[in-house]
Motif scaffolding. Structure first.
Motif, PDB file in Angstrom:
ATOM      1  N   HIS A 111       4.502   7.686   1.421  1.00 58.74           N
ATOM      2  CA  HIS A 111       3.187   6.933   0.806  1.00 58.74           C
ATOM      3  C   HIS A 111       2.305   7.722   0.812  1.00 58.74           C
ATOM      4  N   VAL A 112       1.774   8.194  -0.688  1.00 61.55           N
ATOM      5  CA  VAL A 112       0.831   9.273  -0.991  1.00 61.55           C
ATOM      6  C   VAL A 112      -0.736   8.331  -0.830  1.00 61.55           C
ATOM      7  N   LYS A 113      -1.182   8.269   0.465  1.00 63.82           N
ATOM      8  CA  LYS A 113      -2.232   7.625   0.909  1.00 63.82           C
ATOM      9  C   LYS A 113      -3.264   8.576   1.375  1.00 63.82           C
ATOM     10  N   PRO A 143      -8.820   7.769  -3.110  1.00 66.07           N
ATOM     11  CA  PRO A 143      -7.579   8.194  -4.002  1.00 66.07           C
ATOM     12  C   PRO A 143      -6.915   9.553  -3.562  1.00 66.07           C
ATOM     13  N   ALA A 144      -5.659   9.910  -4.001  1.00 67.48           N
ATOM     14  CA  ALA A 144      -4.959  10.870  -3.088  1.00 67.48           C
ATOM     15  C   ALA A 144      -5.624  12.126  -3.776  1.00 67.48           C
ATOM     16  N   VAL A 196       1.897   5.402  -4.742  1.00 64.70           N
ATOM     17  CA  VAL A 196       0.600   5.340  -4.362  1.00 64.70           C
ATOM     18  C   VAL A 196       0.072   4.104  -3.772  1.00 64.70           C
ATOM     19  N   GLU A 197      -0.485   4.185  -2.724  1.00 63.60           N
ATOM     20  CA  GLU A 197      -0.644   2.920  -1.760  1.00 63.60           C
ATOM     21  C   GLU A 197      -2.118   2.916  -1.275  1.00 63.60           C
ATOM     22  N   ILE A 239      -5.638   3.426  -8.276  1.00 64.08           N
ATOM     23  CA  ILE A 239      -4.185   3.690  -8.487  1.00 64.08           C
ATOM     24  C   ILE A 239      -4.034   4.654  -9.756  1.00 64.08           C
ATOM     25  N   GLY A 242      -4.537   8.015  -8.515  1.00 67.52           N
ATOM     26  CA  GLY A 242      -3.393   8.272  -7.680  1.00 67.52           C
ATOM     27  C   GLY A 242      -2.363   8.915  -8.460  1.00 67.52           C
ATOM     28  N   VAL A 243      -2.045   8.222  -9.679  1.00 67.56           N
ATOM     29  CA  VAL A 243      -1.023   8.441 -10.746  1.00 67.56           C
ATOM     30  C   VAL A 243      -1.414   9.845 -11.382  1.00 67.56           C
ATOM     31  N   TYR A 295      -3.247  12.364  -9.794  1.00 67.39           N
ATOM     32  CA  TYR A 295      -2.768  13.314  -8.577  1.00 67.39           C
ATOM     33  C   TYR A 295      -1.363  13.651  -8.995  1.00 67.39           C
ATOM     34  N   LEU A 296      -0.467  12.960  -8.963  1.00 66.21           N
ATOM     35  CA  LEU A 296       0.766  12.899  -8.933  1.00 66.21           C
ATOM     36  C   LEU A 296       1.457  13.565 -10.104  1.00 66.21           C
TER      37      LEU A 296
END
Length: 258
Positions: free
Chosen positions: A184-186, A209-210, A232-233, A245, A248-249, A251-252
């Motif tokens: 969980h990328v939190k 956000p991450a 992403v959570e 979200i 987060g997307v 970031y990844l």
């Protein structure tokens, strides 16, 4: 995505797909797997992982008690939804305070793994911070638990909650090794542990956000050599949840994870 999904299931899933997402982690799917499967299919999404309680007979939220369906019912709906990795999201704090209880929880997860294997489903566990509150012979309850699991049981580490629980997250990721399949990328500020203080309100966590908080996400992702899913959570997000979200997307994606 609780509120958007409740008000507009199809539209919410379409917006997620438009961000480039192809996978989602399902929750609350027991009892409505057919409906969600149809909605996911329509949006071009799949749920390789899902959260559902199966390590407890009953869940308590304050004075409210919720009975947990039998494992076979949970597996039926997981199979119908296409879930390949079924994660129990939380075992209560009291069961991590006793070595015997930790061992019993591990036994129960091992039994679930045996029941699920014939359906092509793996099972696993997702942590909060309470798993790190107690140690036995110098080993946290969480890592004692992990040491008792069958080889085919997976782990989904919540990086934020592990760091709130006082862990060096990249080092923990390294120790978990190939068993760690989902993260969980939190992110957020890492302050007082609400599972210790008893003053839990997700709105007070200040999650961001991450990459914008204090959790060692870059290092954790680099240490996770067998990771299959980066999720992403948020427990709570004060801003526009779709923007959170999407951040987060991005970031990844910047780290080659899509």
């Amino acid at each position: 995505m609780r509120e958007p999904l409740e008000t507009d299931l199809g539209g919410t899933l379409e917006r997620l797909a438009e961000m480039g997402l192809r996978n989602v982690e399902a929750f609350g799917f027991v009892g409505r797997a057919a409906e969600l499967r149809a909605a996911f299919d329509a949006a071009g999404l799949r749920a390789p992982s899902g959260h559902a309680a199966f390590l407890s007979d009953q869940l308590r939220f304050g004075d409210k008690a919720i009975e947990v369906p039998p494992l076979e019912s949970v597996l039926d709906d997981a199979e119908a939804l296409g879930v390949e990795l079924l994660i129990d999201p939380m075992v209560g704090p009291d069961r991590w305070a006793s070595r015997d209880e930790v061992l019993r929880t591990a036994e129960r997860l091992n039994a679930a793994a045996e029941a699920a294997a014939g359906r092509g489903i793996r099972v696993g566990y997702h942590n909060h911070s309470q798993e790190f509150h107690h140690s036995f012979d110098g080993v946290t309850a969480y890592e004692l638990f992990v040491s008792q699991l069958r080889d085919d049981v997976a782990l989904e580490l919540d990086a934020y909650w592990a760091q709130v629980g006082g862990q060096d997250v990249p080092a923990l990721v390294g120790r978990l090794g190939s068993r760690l399949k989902a993260l969980h990328v939190k992110d957020g500020p890492v302050g007082a542990d609400p599972f210790r203080t008893g003053a839990f309100d997700a709105a007070d966590l200040g999650q961001v956000p991450a990459g914008a908080g204090q959790v060692a996400l870059d290092e954790a992702l680099a240490a996770a050599k067998s990771l299959e899913l980066a999720v992403v959570e948020f427990d709570h997000y004060a801003g526009d949840i779709f923007e959170g979200i999407e951040a987060g997307v991005r970031y990844l994606a910047e780290r080659g994870i899509r």
